[in-house]
Motif scaffolding. Sequence first.
Motif, PDB file in Angstrom:
ATOM      1  N   TYR A 196     -35.427  13.829 -40.137  1.00 25.61           N
ATOM      2  CA  TYR A 196     -34.732  14.828 -39.333  1.00 25.61           C
ATOM      3  C   TYR A 196     -33.829  15.682 -40.225  1.00 25.61           C
ATOM      4  N   GLU A 197     -33.155  14.986 -41.174  1.00 25.83           N
ATOM      5  CA  GLU A 197     -32.225  15.695 -42.056  1.00 25.83           C
ATOM      6  C   GLU A 197     -32.961  16.691 -42.950  1.00 25.83           C
ATOM      7  N   GLU A 198     -34.099  16.232 -43.474  1.00 27.79           N
ATOM      8  CA  GLU A 198     -34.889  17.134 -44.336  1.00 27.79           C
ATOM      9  C   GLU A 198     -35.362  18.360 -43.554  1.00 27.79           C
ATOM     10  N   VAL A 199     -35.752  18.114 -42.310  1.00 28.57           N
ATOM     11  CA  VAL A 199     -36.180  19.229 -41.457  1.00 28.57           C
ATOM     12  C   VAL A 199     -35.011  20.193 -41.248  1.00 28.57           C
ATOM     13  N   ALA A 200     -33.844  19.631 -40.954  1.00 23.37           N
ATOM     14  CA  ALA A 200     -32.668  20.472 -40.714  1.00 23.37           C
ATOM     15  C   ALA A 200     -32.300  21.259 -41.974  1.00 23.37           C
ATOM     16  N   ARG A 201     -32.359  20.589 -43.142  1.00 24.90           N
ATOM     17  CA  ARG A 201     -32.012  21.266 -44.395  1.00 24.90           C
ATOM     18  C   ARG A 201     -33.003  22.378 -44.722  1.00 24.90           C
ATOM     19  N   ALA A 202     -34.242  22.197 -44.301  1.00 19.71           N
ATOM     20  CA  ALA A 202     -35.259  23.240 -44.518  1.00 19.71           C
ATOM     21  C   ALA A 202     -35.151  24.340 -43.459  1.00 19.71           C
TER      22      ALA A 202
END
Length: 387
Positions: free
Chosen positions: A78-84
Amino acid sequence: MTGEAPYGLINDAAIAVEGTAIAWVGARASLPGRYAGWPVKDFGDRLVTPALIDAHTHVVFGGNRAAEFEMRLNGATYEEVARAGGGILSTVNATRAASEDDLLAQALPRVDALIAEGVTCIEIKSGYGLDVDTELRMLRAARRVGQERPIRVVTSFLGAHAVPPEFKEWPDSYIDDICIPTLRAAHAEGLVDAVDGFCEGIAFDPIQIARVFDVAQGLGLPVKLHAEQLSNLGGARLAASYGALSADHIEYLDADGVAAMAGAGTVAVLLPGAFYTLHETQVPPIDLLRQQGVPMALASDCNPGSSPLTSLLLTMNMGCTLFRLTPEEALAGVTRNAARALGLSDAGTIAAGQRADLAVWDVTHPAELAYRIGFNPLHTRIFGGSE
Ligand code: DI6
Ligand code: FE
Protein backbone atom coordinates in the motif's frame (compact mmCIF):
# COMPACT_ATOMS: atom_id res chain seq x y z
CA MET A 1 -44.71 -4.95 -11.87
CA THR A 2 -47.41 -3.99 -9.40
CA GLY A 3 -49.78 -6.03 -7.28
CA GLU A 4 -49.40 -9.01 -5.01
CA ALA A 5 -47.76 -11.72 -7.17
CA PRO A 6 -44.01 -12.30 -6.73
CA TYR A 7 -42.22 -9.34 -8.31
CA GLY A 8 -45.73 -7.83 -8.71
CA LEU A 9 -45.74 -9.66 -12.02
CA ILE A 10 -48.76 -9.35 -14.30
CA ASN A 11 -49.04 -11.92 -17.08
CA ASP A 12 -50.20 -10.71 -20.48
CA ALA A 13 -50.06 -7.10 -19.32
CA ALA A 14 -50.63 -3.80 -21.08
CA ILE A 15 -49.10 -0.43 -20.20
CA ALA A 16 -50.69 2.74 -21.54
CA VAL A 17 -48.23 5.61 -21.97
CA GLU A 18 -49.38 9.19 -22.51
CA GLY A 19 -46.59 11.62 -23.25
CA THR A 20 -43.77 10.95 -20.80
CA ALA A 21 -45.89 9.21 -18.16
CA ILE A 22 -47.64 5.91 -17.54
CA ALA A 23 -51.42 6.40 -17.73
CA TRP A 24 -52.59 2.87 -17.01
CA VAL A 25 -51.17 -0.59 -16.27
CA GLY A 26 -52.92 -3.93 -15.82
CA ALA A 27 -53.99 -7.13 -17.52
CA ARG A 28 -54.40 -6.57 -21.25
CA ALA A 29 -57.91 -7.99 -21.10
CA SER A 30 -58.92 -5.12 -18.77
CA LEU A 31 -57.43 -2.29 -20.84
CA PRO A 32 -59.96 0.57 -20.71
CA GLY A 33 -61.89 1.12 -23.93
CA ARG A 34 -60.59 4.67 -24.35
CA TYR A 35 -57.20 3.24 -25.41
CA ALA A 36 -58.81 1.30 -28.30
CA GLY A 37 -57.26 2.39 -31.57
CA TRP A 38 -54.13 3.86 -29.93
CA PRO A 39 -50.81 2.89 -31.52
CA VAL A 40 -49.59 -0.38 -30.00
CA LYS A 41 -46.05 -1.62 -29.45
CA ASP A 42 -46.16 -5.40 -28.99
CA PHE A 43 -43.24 -6.78 -26.98
CA GLY A 44 -44.43 -10.39 -27.30
CA ASP A 45 -43.87 -12.46 -24.19
CA ARG A 46 -40.92 -10.39 -22.99
CA LEU A 47 -40.54 -9.11 -19.44
CA VAL A 48 -41.10 -5.40 -18.77
CA THR A 49 -39.66 -3.89 -15.59
CA PRO A 50 -39.16 -0.34 -14.39
CA ALA A 51 -35.97 0.98 -16.01
CA LEU A 52 -32.95 0.58 -13.74
CA ILE A 53 -31.68 3.30 -11.42
CA ASP A 54 -28.08 3.53 -10.20
CA ALA A 55 -28.43 5.34 -6.88
CA HIS A 56 -24.72 5.71 -5.97
CA THR A 57 -21.99 6.51 -8.47
CA HIS A 58 -18.83 8.56 -8.81
CA VAL A 59 -18.78 8.31 -12.64
CA VAL A 60 -17.30 11.81 -13.07
CA PHE A 61 -13.55 11.65 -12.34
CA GLY A 62 -10.22 12.06 -14.13
CA GLY A 63 -7.85 9.24 -15.10
CA ASN A 64 -8.02 5.71 -13.79
CA ARG A 65 -6.15 3.51 -11.34
CA ALA A 66 -5.32 0.49 -13.49
CA ALA A 67 -1.58 1.01 -12.95
CA GLU A 68 -2.03 0.83 -9.21
CA PHE A 69 -4.26 -2.24 -9.58
CA GLU A 70 -1.44 -3.86 -11.51
CA MET A 71 1.26 -2.74 -9.03
CA ARG A 72 -0.62 -4.30 -6.15
CA LEU A 73 -1.10 -7.57 -8.02
CA ASN A 74 2.64 -7.57 -8.72
CA GLY A 75 3.25 -7.44 -4.99
CA ALA A 76 3.60 -3.70 -4.26
CA THR A 77 2.59 -2.68 -0.75
CA TYR A 78 0.00 0.00 0.00
CA GLU A 79 2.85 2.34 0.93
CA GLU A 80 4.68 1.75 -2.34
CA VAL A 81 1.47 2.44 -4.23
CA ALA A 82 0.95 5.65 -2.27
CA ARG A 83 4.56 6.76 -2.83
CA ALA A 84 4.14 6.14 -6.56
CA GLY A 85 1.26 8.62 -6.43
CA GLY A 86 -1.54 6.05 -6.20
CA GLY A 87 -4.74 5.95 -4.19
CA ILE A 88 -7.60 8.38 -4.00
CA LEU A 89 -5.24 11.39 -4.21
CA SER A 90 -4.07 10.29 -7.65
CA THR A 91 -7.68 10.60 -8.79
CA VAL A 92 -7.89 14.01 -7.10
CA ASN A 93 -4.80 15.13 -9.03
CA ALA A 94 -6.13 13.78 -12.35
CA THR A 95 -9.54 15.36 -11.73
CA ARG A 96 -8.03 18.74 -10.82
CA ALA A 97 -6.02 18.62 -14.06
CA ALA A 98 -9.09 17.86 -16.21
CA SER A 99 -11.29 20.48 -17.88
CA GLU A 100 -15.08 20.27 -17.65
CA ASP A 101 -15.14 18.94 -21.22
CA ASP A 102 -12.52 16.30 -20.32
CA LEU A 103 -14.49 15.20 -17.29
CA LEU A 104 -17.65 14.92 -19.37
CA ALA A 105 -15.87 13.02 -22.15
CA GLN A 106 -14.39 10.56 -19.66
CA ALA A 107 -17.72 10.03 -17.89
CA LEU A 108 -19.86 9.41 -20.97
CA PRO A 109 -18.52 5.93 -21.87
CA ARG A 110 -19.22 4.81 -18.31
CA VAL A 111 -22.72 6.24 -18.49
CA ASP A 112 -23.23 4.60 -21.90
CA ALA A 113 -22.36 1.20 -20.41
CA LEU A 114 -25.08 1.72 -17.81
CA ILE A 115 -27.57 2.98 -20.39
CA ALA A 116 -26.94 -0.17 -22.48
CA GLU A 117 -28.32 -2.18 -19.57
CA GLY A 118 -31.55 -0.22 -19.26
CA VAL A 119 -30.50 2.46 -16.77
CA THR A 120 -32.49 5.70 -17.10
CA CYS A 121 -31.54 7.45 -13.87
CA ILE A 122 -28.17 7.86 -12.23
CA GLU A 123 -26.86 9.61 -9.16
CA ILE A 124 -23.47 11.31 -9.63
CA LYS A 125 -21.29 12.63 -6.80
CA SER A 126 -18.56 15.23 -6.64
CA GLY A 127 -15.71 14.53 -4.23
CA TYR A 128 -12.53 14.16 -6.29
CA GLY A 129 -11.90 17.89 -6.53
CA LEU A 130 -11.72 18.86 -2.87
CA ASP A 131 -11.24 22.49 -3.86
CA VAL A 132 -13.86 25.04 -4.87
CA ASP A 133 -13.21 25.11 -8.60
CA THR A 134 -12.85 21.39 -9.17
CA GLU A 135 -15.88 20.40 -7.09
CA LEU A 136 -18.00 22.88 -9.08
CA ARG A 137 -16.50 21.62 -12.35
CA MET A 138 -17.34 18.00 -11.45
CA LEU A 139 -20.95 18.94 -10.69
CA ARG A 140 -21.31 20.95 -13.89
CA ALA A 141 -19.98 17.96 -15.85
CA ALA A 142 -22.47 15.73 -14.00
CA ARG A 143 -25.37 17.99 -14.99
CA ARG A 144 -24.16 17.94 -18.60
CA VAL A 145 -24.31 14.13 -18.64
CA GLY A 146 -28.09 14.55 -18.42
CA GLN A 147 -28.06 16.96 -21.38
CA GLU A 148 -25.80 14.80 -23.56
CA ARG A 149 -27.62 11.53 -22.96
CA PRO A 150 -31.25 10.41 -22.45
CA ILE A 151 -30.78 9.88 -18.74
CA ARG A 152 -31.94 11.62 -15.59
CA VAL A 153 -29.08 12.80 -13.39
CA VAL A 154 -29.37 13.43 -9.67
CA THR A 155 -26.30 15.07 -8.11
CA SER A 156 -24.78 14.75 -4.67
CA PHE A 157 -22.19 17.14 -3.23
CA LEU A 158 -19.44 15.00 -1.67
CA GLY A 159 -16.94 17.66 -0.62
CA ALA A 160 -16.43 15.67 2.61
CA HIS A 161 -14.97 12.68 0.73
CA ALA A 162 -11.29 12.92 1.69
CA VAL A 163 -8.89 15.39 3.24
CA PRO A 164 -6.93 16.99 0.38
CA PRO A 165 -3.12 16.97 0.68
CA GLU A 166 -2.87 20.72 1.28
CA PHE A 167 -5.12 20.33 4.39
CA LYS A 168 -3.57 17.06 5.64
CA GLU A 169 -2.95 18.45 9.13
CA TRP A 170 -6.09 20.61 9.22
CA PRO A 171 -9.19 18.55 8.36
CA ASP A 172 -11.44 20.87 10.39
CA SER A 173 -10.21 23.84 8.46
CA TYR A 174 -10.91 21.95 5.21
CA ILE A 175 -14.51 21.38 6.32
CA ASP A 176 -15.11 24.96 7.45
CA ASP A 177 -13.04 26.93 4.93
CA ILE A 178 -13.41 24.86 1.74
CA CYS A 179 -16.09 22.17 1.93
CA ILE A 180 -18.92 24.28 3.38
CA PRO A 181 -18.32 27.42 1.27
CA THR A 182 -18.11 25.17 -1.81
CA LEU A 183 -21.42 23.55 -0.90
CA ARG A 184 -23.01 27.01 -0.64
CA ALA A 185 -21.58 28.06 -4.01
CA ALA A 186 -22.67 24.83 -5.71
CA HIS A 187 -26.14 25.13 -4.25
CA ALA A 188 -26.42 28.73 -5.41
CA GLU A 189 -25.61 27.52 -8.92
CA GLY A 190 -28.35 24.87 -8.77
CA LEU A 191 -25.81 22.05 -8.91
CA VAL A 192 -26.76 20.12 -5.76
CA ASP A 193 -29.69 17.74 -5.23
CA ALA A 194 -28.35 16.13 -2.03
CA VAL A 195 -25.35 16.26 0.30
CA ASP A 196 -23.15 13.23 1.00
CA GLY A 197 -20.07 12.56 3.14
CA PHE A 198 -17.57 9.81 3.95
CA CYS A 199 -17.68 9.05 7.66
CA GLU A 200 -14.64 6.89 8.34
CA GLY A 201 -11.28 6.85 10.12
CA ILE A 202 -9.53 7.65 6.84
CA ALA A 203 -11.96 10.48 6.04
CA PHE A 204 -14.19 12.52 8.42
CA ASP A 205 -15.60 11.88 11.88
CA PRO A 206 -19.27 12.25 12.83
CA ILE A 207 -18.72 15.73 14.31
CA GLN A 208 -17.20 17.02 11.07
CA ILE A 209 -19.94 15.37 8.99
CA ALA A 210 -22.59 16.91 11.26
CA ARG A 211 -21.23 20.40 10.49
CA VAL A 212 -21.73 19.77 6.79
CA PHE A 213 -25.18 18.26 7.37
CA ASP A 214 -26.23 21.29 9.44
CA VAL A 215 -25.48 23.51 6.45
CA ALA A 216 -27.33 21.10 4.11
CA GLN A 217 -30.34 21.24 6.39
CA GLY A 218 -30.21 25.03 6.42
CA LEU A 219 -30.23 25.02 2.62
CA GLY A 220 -33.16 22.57 2.55
CA LEU A 221 -31.07 19.81 0.95
CA PRO A 222 -31.51 16.12 1.85
CA VAL A 223 -28.48 14.22 3.14
CA LYS A 224 -26.99 10.75 2.71
CA LEU A 225 -23.78 9.19 3.99
CA HIS A 226 -21.02 6.69 3.18
CA ALA A 227 -21.27 4.99 6.57
CA GLU A 228 -19.84 1.94 8.32
CA GLN A 229 -17.86 0.83 5.26
CA LEU A 230 -14.62 -0.12 7.02
CA SER A 231 -15.53 0.37 10.70
CA ASN A 232 -18.44 1.48 12.85
CA LEU A 233 -18.32 5.18 13.76
CA GLY A 234 -22.09 5.52 14.20
CA GLY A 235 -22.43 7.19 10.81
CA ALA A 236 -25.76 5.58 9.94
CA ARG A 237 -27.22 6.71 13.28
CA LEU A 238 -25.99 10.23 12.62
CA ALA A 239 -27.44 10.19 9.11
CA ALA A 240 -30.78 8.87 10.37
CA SER A 241 -30.91 11.70 12.93
CA TYR A 242 -30.92 14.09 9.95
CA GLY A 243 -33.66 12.07 8.22
CA ALA A 244 -31.15 10.92 5.61
CA LEU A 245 -32.37 9.51 2.31
CA SER A 246 -29.82 6.71 2.59
CA ALA A 247 -26.85 5.25 4.41
CA ASP A 248 -24.51 3.55 1.96
CA HIS A 249 -22.02 0.62 2.22
CA ILE A 250 -22.91 -0.26 5.90
CA GLU A 251 -20.90 -3.50 6.11
CA TYR A 252 -20.09 -2.70 9.77
CA LEU A 253 -23.57 -1.45 10.72
CA ASP A 254 -24.88 -2.72 14.08
CA ALA A 255 -28.40 -3.31 15.42
CA ASP A 256 -28.69 0.22 16.85
CA GLY A 257 -27.82 1.66 13.48
CA VAL A 258 -30.37 -0.54 11.73
CA ALA A 259 -33.06 0.53 14.22
CA ALA A 260 -32.20 4.20 13.68
CA MET A 261 -32.46 3.78 9.90
CA ALA A 262 -35.79 1.96 10.24
CA GLY A 263 -37.13 4.77 12.43
CA ALA A 264 -36.07 7.47 9.99
CA GLY A 265 -37.10 5.66 6.78
CA THR A 266 -33.46 5.78 5.63
CA VAL A 267 -32.71 3.42 2.73
CA ALA A 268 -29.77 0.99 2.95
CA VAL A 269 -27.72 1.35 -0.24
CA LEU A 270 -25.64 -1.82 -0.64
CA LEU A 271 -22.51 -1.65 -2.78
CA PRO A 272 -21.26 -5.16 -3.53
CA GLY A 273 -18.76 -3.89 -6.14
CA ALA A 274 -16.67 -2.20 -3.44
CA PHE A 275 -17.06 -5.23 -1.15
CA TYR A 276 -15.75 -7.43 -3.95
CA THR A 277 -12.90 -5.16 -5.06
CA LEU A 278 -11.62 -4.61 -1.52
CA HIS A 279 -11.85 -8.33 -0.62
CA GLU A 280 -14.10 -7.31 2.27
CA THR A 281 -15.37 -10.22 4.35
CA GLN A 282 -17.84 -8.43 6.64
CA VAL A 283 -21.27 -8.69 5.01
CA PRO A 284 -23.88 -5.95 5.69
CA PRO A 285 -26.49 -7.03 8.28
CA ILE A 286 -29.04 -8.12 5.66
CA ASP A 287 -31.22 -10.16 8.03
CA LEU A 288 -31.51 -7.29 10.51
CA LEU A 289 -32.36 -4.86 7.70
CA ARG A 290 -35.06 -7.27 6.50
CA GLN A 291 -36.47 -7.80 9.99
CA GLN A 292 -36.66 -4.07 10.63
CA GLY A 293 -38.16 -3.36 7.22
CA VAL A 294 -35.32 -1.10 6.04
CA PRO A 295 -35.62 -0.79 2.23
CA MET A 296 -32.49 -2.08 0.49
CA ALA A 297 -31.12 -0.56 -2.71
CA LEU A 298 -28.20 -1.87 -4.77
CA ALA A 299 -25.83 0.44 -6.66
CA SER A 300 -22.58 0.26 -8.63
CA ASP A 301 -20.52 2.77 -6.55
CA CYS A 302 -18.72 3.23 -9.89
CA ASN A 303 -15.39 4.84 -8.93
CA PRO A 304 -11.78 4.38 -10.04
CA GLY A 305 -10.51 2.93 -6.77
CA SER A 306 -12.82 0.60 -4.90
CA SER A 307 -15.42 -0.20 -7.57
CA PRO A 308 -14.52 0.28 -11.24
CA LEU A 309 -17.91 -1.21 -12.09
CA THR A 310 -20.34 -0.02 -14.76
CA SER A 311 -22.88 -2.85 -14.76
CA LEU A 312 -26.03 -2.83 -12.66
CA LEU A 313 -26.87 -6.36 -13.84
CA LEU A 314 -23.55 -7.60 -12.43
CA THR A 315 -24.25 -5.55 -9.30
CA MET A 316 -27.54 -7.45 -8.94
CA ASN A 317 -25.75 -10.76 -9.34
CA MET A 318 -23.16 -9.71 -6.73
CA GLY A 319 -25.93 -8.63 -4.37
CA CYS A 320 -27.39 -12.13 -4.57
CA THR A 321 -24.13 -14.09 -4.58
CA LEU A 322 -22.14 -12.05 -2.05
CA PHE A 323 -24.92 -10.68 0.19
CA ARG A 324 -27.53 -13.43 -0.28
CA LEU A 325 -30.24 -11.08 -1.47
CA THR A 326 -33.08 -12.79 -3.30
CA PRO A 327 -33.37 -11.97 -7.03
CA GLU A 328 -36.60 -10.17 -6.18
CA GLU A 329 -34.80 -8.01 -3.59
CA ALA A 330 -32.04 -7.35 -6.12
CA LEU A 331 -34.54 -6.10 -8.71
CA ALA A 332 -36.31 -3.93 -6.13
CA GLY A 333 -32.84 -2.66 -5.16
CA VAL A 334 -32.17 -1.19 -8.60
CA THR A 335 -35.71 0.09 -9.17
CA ARG A 336 -38.18 0.90 -6.40
CA ASN A 337 -35.72 1.21 -3.52
CA ALA A 338 -33.12 2.98 -5.65
CA ALA A 339 -35.73 5.64 -6.46
CA ARG A 340 -36.47 5.99 -2.78
CA ALA A 341 -32.77 6.36 -1.97
CA LEU A 342 -32.77 9.36 -4.32
CA GLY A 343 -35.99 10.83 -2.94
CA LEU A 344 -37.78 10.28 -6.29
CA SER A 345 -41.47 9.45 -6.06
CA ASP A 346 -42.13 9.33 -9.83
CA ALA A 347 -39.67 6.56 -10.76
CA GLY A 348 -38.80 2.97 -9.93
CA THR A 349 -42.24 1.37 -10.28
CA ILE A 350 -44.74 0.78 -13.06
CA ALA A 351 -47.91 2.56 -12.01
CA ALA A 352 -50.26 5.22 -13.34
CA GLY A 353 -48.70 8.66 -12.93
CA GLN A 354 -45.10 7.40 -12.87
CA ARG A 355 -42.61 8.44 -15.50
CA ALA A 356 -42.63 6.02 -18.44
CA ASP A 357 -39.07 4.79 -17.81
CA LEU A 358 -39.17 1.10 -18.70
CA ALA A 359 -36.86 -1.76 -19.60
CA VAL A 360 -37.95 -4.60 -21.84
CA TRP A 361 -35.92 -7.79 -21.45
CA ASP A 362 -35.41 -10.92 -23.51
CA VAL A 363 -35.99 -13.16 -20.51
CA THR A 364 -38.86 -15.35 -19.46
CA HIS A 365 -38.44 -15.00 -15.68
CA PRO A 366 -37.25 -11.95 -13.73
CA ALA A 367 -34.75 -14.05 -11.71
CA GLU A 368 -32.72 -14.35 -14.92
CA LEU A 369 -31.69 -10.68 -14.58
CA ALA A 370 -29.65 -11.37 -11.43
CA TYR A 371 -28.77 -14.96 -12.28
CA ARG A 372 -26.62 -14.52 -15.36
CA ILE A 373 -23.08 -13.17 -15.16
CA GLY A 374 -21.80 -10.87 -17.88
CA PHE A 375 -24.82 -11.16 -20.16
CA ASN A 376 -27.10 -8.31 -21.15
CA PRO A 377 -30.62 -9.36 -22.20
CA LEU A 378 -31.94 -5.80 -22.70
CA HIS A 379 -34.30 -5.63 -25.67
CA THR A 380 -35.64 -2.05 -25.46
CA ARG A 381 -35.09 0.88 -23.12
CA ILE A 382 -37.83 3.47 -22.80
CA PHE A 383 -36.99 6.87 -21.31
CA GLY A 384 -39.88 9.21 -20.65
CA GLY A 385 -42.06 7.29 -23.09
CA SER A 386 -39.46 7.33 -25.91
CA GLU A 387 -37.24 4.54 -27.17
N1 DI6 B 1 -15.83 4.85 -0.38
C1 DI6 B 1 -15.27 4.18 -1.37
O1 DI6 B 1 -15.22 2.98 -1.45
C2 DI6 B 1 -14.75 5.11 -2.36
N2 DI6 B 1 -15.10 6.36 -1.77
C3 DI6 B 1 -15.73 6.15 -0.65
O2 DI6 B 1 -16.16 7.04 0.03
C4 DI6 B 1 -13.30 5.01 -2.66
C5 DI6 B 1 -12.91 6.09 -3.59
C6 DI6 B 1 -11.57 5.87 -4.24
O3 DI6 B 1 -10.76 5.04 -3.82
O4 DI6 B 1 -11.33 6.58 -5.23
FE1 FE C 1 -19.12 5.76 -2.95
